[in-house]
Design a protein around this motif. Structure first.
Motif, mmCIF file in Angstrom:
data_model
loop_
_atom_site.group_PDB
_atom_site.id
_atom_site.type_symbol
_atom_site.label_atom_id
_atom_site.label_comp_id
_atom_site.label_asym_id
_atom_site.label_seq_id
_atom_site.Cartn_x
_atom_site.Cartn_y
_atom_site.Cartn_z
ATOM 1 N N GLU A 184 -29.124 10.235 -53.145
ATOM 2 C CA GLU A 184 -30.205 10.154 -54.114
ATOM 3 C C GLU A 184 -30.110 8.822 -54.844
ATOM 4 N N GLU A 220 -31.251 6.776 -58.180
ATOM 5 C CA GLU A 220 -31.800 6.945 -59.527
ATOM 6 C C GLU A 220 -32.446 5.639 -59.974
ATOM 7 N N ASN A 256 -27.150 4.891 -59.149
ATOM 8 C CA ASN A 256 -28.105 4.150 -59.979
ATOM 9 C C ASN A 256 -28.496 2.848 -59.286
ATOM 10 N N GLU A 296 -23.071 12.145 -59.982
ATOM 11 C CA GLU A 296 -23.685 10.835 -60.219
ATOM 12 C C GLU A 296 -22.581 9.788 -60.242
ATOM 13 N N LYS A 315 -35.010 13.133 -64.293
ATOM 14 C CA LYS A 315 -33.820 13.361 -65.108
ATOM 15 C C LYS A 315 -34.225 13.215 -66.569
ATOM 16 N N CYS A 347 -35.440 10.270 -54.352
ATOM 17 C CA CYS A 347 -35.537 9.369 -55.491
ATOM 18 C C CYS A 347 -35.692 10.171 -56.774
ATOM 19 N N ALA A 348 -34.928 9.773 -57.780
ATOM 20 C CA ALA A 348 -35.009 10.438 -59.075
ATOM 21 C C ALA A 348 -35.451 9.431 -60.128
ATOM 22 N N ALA A 390 -25.634 10.771 -56.253
ATOM 23 C CA ALA A 390 -26.715 10.000 -56.872
ATOM 24 C C ALA A 390 -26.176 8.651 -57.314
ATOM 25 N N ASP A 450 -34.868 8.254 -63.583
ATOM 26 C CA ASP A 450 -33.792 8.343 -64.571
ATOM 27 C C ASP A 450 -34.336 8.190 -65.994
#
Ligand code: C2E
Ligand code: CA
Ligand code: CA
Ligand code: CA
Length: 272
Positions: A141, A143, A112, A58, A194, A170-171, A110, A173
């Protein structure tokens, strides 16, 4: 915003927060102009419990302030969002992370993304450009927080749809800290959840453990991948492994580190 920053006058009764926000804005602009020295992206390893190796990182922004030293993102991301600077700052992080990821072909990176970035049409164009430049979509990815997904009306919804069309992962967060209840899991248009650190922290209590087990069970039943954040102890790790969490991230494995430290970890025989 540009014009406003040039002539700011502070009156004695002016709110301290307002003043410091303007100050942060001014200094962040200087930091962007001097990004090679003041800004840096650190990377925290993400460890697969299925493969027993590092599978991703990340990207986390670091600001080396000329006088104050290292400033944590928690102290300036908010003000970058309020002033709109996050668009430029976020683009810088994204480009740097994709650049650094060239050295790690087996890792996912990943990044943000603030909801404000998604409001700009340009964001999807930048991602498209980066994909054409060589990073494969499944290695990138994004977040997003629940706030971003909830506000998924109009522009933001279009951007999300376009990004997923491009094949970017896409995650969600900080799962659990927003408004969504467990039952929302099946409606959320993401590939991964997450689990927020605060939940991982509580797995040594009976209700805490039950909650995390429920999140993992429901997410898995809906075909979502899971990463637990803020894993600090072997007990937390053992619990997450037992309930079927796919990936973990936290100080137990590594703190966020500079890019070259990630390369050194990968060079070790254990691959992380
Ligand atoms: P986040 O996205 O939830 O990132 C995880 C934060 O938890 C990071 O803090 C990380 O250093 C910290 N962390 C990781 N493992 C552990 C652990 O085991 N224990 C504890 N106590 N903490 C752990 P950091 O780097 O200070 O970032 C704070 C927040 O700032 C991030 O939370 C994210 O919301 C935001 N942020 C950071 N970089 C960016 C960026 O490039 N863009 C945007 N929009 N936001 C960013
Ligand atoms: Ca994050
Ligand atoms: Ca998080
Ligand atoms: Ca967080």
């Amino acid at each position: 915003i540009e014009g406003r920053s040039r002539y700011v006058f502070f009156t004695p009764d002016m709110d301290l927060d307002v003043r410091s926000r303007e100050e942060t804005y001014r200094e962040l602009r200087l930091a962007l102009a001097d990004c090679d020295r003041q800004l840096e992206v650190h990377y925290q390893p993400i460890w697969s419990l299925e493969k027993n190796r590092m599978v991703g990182v990340e990207a986390l922004l670091r600001w080396q302030h000329p006088e104050q030293g290292l400033v944590a993102p928690g102290d300036f991301i908010r003000s970058a969002e309020e002033t709109g600077l996050i668009t430029v700052l976020g683009e810088w992080v994204l480009r740097r992370a994709v650049q650094d990821a060239r050295a790690w072909p087996d890792l996912r990176v990943a990044v943000n993304v603030s909801p404000i970035q998604l409001r700009s049409r340009k964001f999807v164009d930048i991602v498209r450009e980066l994909l054409q430049g060589g990073i494969s979509a499944e290695r990138l990815e994004l977040e997003l927080t629940e706030t971003a997904l909830m506000a998924a009306s109009g522009d933001v919804a279009d951007a999300l749809a376009d990004l997923r069309q491009l094949g970017v992962c896409c995650a969600l967060d900080d799962f659990g800290t927003g408004y969504s209840s467990l039952s929302h899991i099946r409606d959320i248009a993401v590939d991964r959840i997450k689990i927020d650190r605060s939940f991982v922290n509580a797995v040594d209590t009976v209700p805490g453990a039950a909650l995390v087990e429920a999140i993992v069970g429901l997410a898995r039943a809906n075909g979502l991948r899971l990463t637990a954040e803020g894993v600090e102890t072997p007990d937390q790790l053992a619990f997450l492994q037992r309930v079927g969490c796919h990936e973990v991230q936290g100080y137990l494995f590594s703190r966020p580190v500079a890019a070259d430290a990630i390369s050194r970890m990968l060079a070790r025989p254990s691959g992380g």
